[in-house]
Design an enzyme around this catalytic site. Structure first.
Site, PDB file in Angstrom:
ATOM      1  N   HIS A  54       0.663  -1.119  -0.248  1.00 30.15           N
ATOM      2  CA  HIS A  54       0.249  -0.109   0.014  1.00 30.15           C
ATOM      3  C   HIS A  54       0.870   1.159  -0.061  1.00 30.15           C
ATOM      4  CE1 HIS A  54       0.837  -0.650   4.387  1.00 30.15           C
ATOM      5  NE2 HIS A  54       0.307   0.490   4.803  1.00 30.15           N
ATOM      6  N   HIS A  56       1.565   3.747   1.935  1.00 31.67           N
ATOM      7  CA  HIS A  56       1.860   4.604   3.294  1.00 31.67           C
ATOM      8  C   HIS A  56       3.281   4.916   3.298  1.00 31.67           C
ATOM      9  CE1 HIS A  56      -1.828   4.027   5.940  1.00 31.67           C
ATOM     10  NE2 HIS A  56      -2.052   5.052   5.258  1.00 31.67           N
ATOM     11  N   ASP A  58       5.625   4.593   5.235  1.00 28.85           N
ATOM     12  CA  ASP A  58       6.587   3.593   5.947  1.00 28.85           C
ATOM     13  C   ASP A  58       6.417   2.435   5.214  1.00 28.85           C
ATOM     14  OD1 ASP A  58       4.085   3.106   6.798  1.00 28.85           O
ATOM     15  OD2 ASP A  58       4.373   2.520   8.977  1.00 28.85           O
ATOM     16  N   HIS A  59       6.166   2.368   3.940  1.00 27.38           N
ATOM     17  CA  HIS A  59       6.100   1.034   3.301  1.00 27.38           C
ATOM     18  C   HIS A  59       6.655   1.164   1.854  1.00 27.38           C
ATOM     19  CE1 HIS A  59       3.574  -1.644   5.822  1.00 27.38           C
ATOM     20  NE2 HIS A  59       3.354  -0.215   6.257  1.00 27.38           N
ATOM     21  N   HIS A 114      -7.462  -1.139   5.553  1.00 24.64           N
ATOM     22  CA  HIS A 114      -6.402  -0.143   6.076  1.00 24.64           C
ATOM     23  C   HIS A 114      -6.220   0.875   5.240  1.00 24.64           C
ATOM     24  CE1 HIS A 114      -2.931   1.169   8.248  1.00 24.64           C
ATOM     25  NE2 HIS A 114      -2.161   1.130   6.806  1.00 24.64           N
ATOM     26  N   ASP A 133      -0.209  -3.866   6.237  1.00 20.36           N
ATOM     27  CA  ASP A 133      -0.800  -3.570   7.488  1.00 20.36           C
ATOM     28  C   ASP A 133      -2.165  -3.937   7.259  1.00 20.36           C
ATOM     29  OD1 ASP A 133       1.776  -2.240   7.943  1.00 20.36           O
ATOM     30  OD2 ASP A 133       0.975  -0.069   7.774  1.00 20.36           O
ATOM     31  N   HIS A 171       4.657  -4.748  10.237  1.00 19.08           N
ATOM     32  CA  HIS A 171       4.911  -4.268  11.472  1.00 19.08           C
ATOM     33  C   HIS A 171       5.174  -5.335  12.566  1.00 19.08           C
ATOM     34  CE1 HIS A 171       4.656   0.014  10.615  1.00 19.08           C
ATOM     35  NE2 HIS A 171       3.664  -0.229   9.853  1.00 19.08           N
TER      36      HIS A 171
HETATM   37 ZN   LIG Z   1       0.085   1.498   6.491  1.00 19.53          ZN
END
Ligand SMILES: [Zn+2]
Length: 258
Positions: A54, A56, A58-59, A114, A133, A171
């Site tokens: 996805h 985001h 942090d990905h 998400h 996530d 995570h």
């Molecule tokens: Zn995420």
């Protein structure tokens, strides 16, 4: 195929998937480039793809820098994430087959909730799935761009995969998820046993990833919404009725403030 977990940022994982036959590799969710490039060098493999679950940061935060090293790499994400994933050049939809050569074969599972464009990469021949996530170990992601209905359907689809499928998520939230699960379902001894096993892993500096679908069915309260104890706990926290989506939504709201 080898699956190398790469700790990134505070509690993220990227995954380097290495085909033993071709020594080619793809990376799932490079949130930062440096640890990923280091791992590629250590293993001496040729990176051919970036697979993003996805959009985001942090990905996908490492996409650009990884691409500077391998500009020809395929960057795969959901078609609806167009414009949100740096370097994306392959736009996939639910059920699509991804072929990066050799053992690097995956099937796209579209699982919104998400985010609106969240996907998982399922590799049936490797009995592995990369869930970003959406499905966490004994938990699930927050609902940033989706409804409880969507997320519950997504979690149901993922936990309906064969019981021995290994799950790799985005995570390391496993221990805190299990602490919450133990409050929701205190009589579930498998939650307590799993918490002990994961604590031992973490104490040894090991990731808790590569857990099995069967463990999720036994300890993930977000899919155990038909259990009388879970329904009662959700009711006490404001679930409107005992329907799976209402129970799920109440649990998710509860976890958000836990
Ligand atoms: Zn995420």
């Amino acid at each position: 195929m080898q699956i190398v977990s790469i700790p990134c940022r505070a509690d993220n994982y990227a995954y380097l998937l290495i085909c033993d036959k071709t020594q080619r590799a793809v990376v799932v969710d490079p949130s930062e480039a440096e640890p990923v490039l280091k791992t590629i060098d250590t293993h001496g493999v040729k990176l051919v793809g970036i697979w993003n679950t996805h959009h985001h940061y942090d990905h996908v935060g490492g996409n650009k820098e990884v691409l500077e090293r391998v500009p020809e790499a395929q960057v795969i994400a959901h078609e609806s994430d167009r414009g949100r994933v740096p370097g994306q050049n392959v736009f996939v939809s639910d059920g699509e087959h991804i072929d990066a050569g050799g053992e690097l074969q995956a099937q796209v599972i579209f699982n919104p909730g998400h985010t609106s464009g969240a996907i998982s990469f399922y590799m049936p021949a490797q009995q592995a799935v990369f869930t970003g996530d959406t499905l966490f170990a004994s938990g699930c992601g927050r609902l940033f761009e989706g409804t409880p209905q969507q997320m519950f359907a997504s979690l149901t689809a993922l936990t309906s995969l064969p019981a021995d499928t290994r799950i790799y998520c985005g995570h390391e939230y496993t221990l805190s998820n299990l602490r919450f699960a133990a409050v929701v379902e205190p009589k579930n001894t498998e939650i307590q046993e799993r918490a002990q096993a994961v604590q031992a892993l973490r104490d040894a500096g090991e990731p808790s990833m590569g857990f099995r679908v069967a463990e999720e069915r036994a300890t993930n309260i977000f899919v155990r919404v038909g259990e009388p104890g879970v329904m009662a706990a959700a009711r006490a926290e404001g679930a409107e009725d005992d329907s799976p989506v209402a129970v799920f939504a109440a649990l998710r709201r509860w976890k958000d403030r836990f």
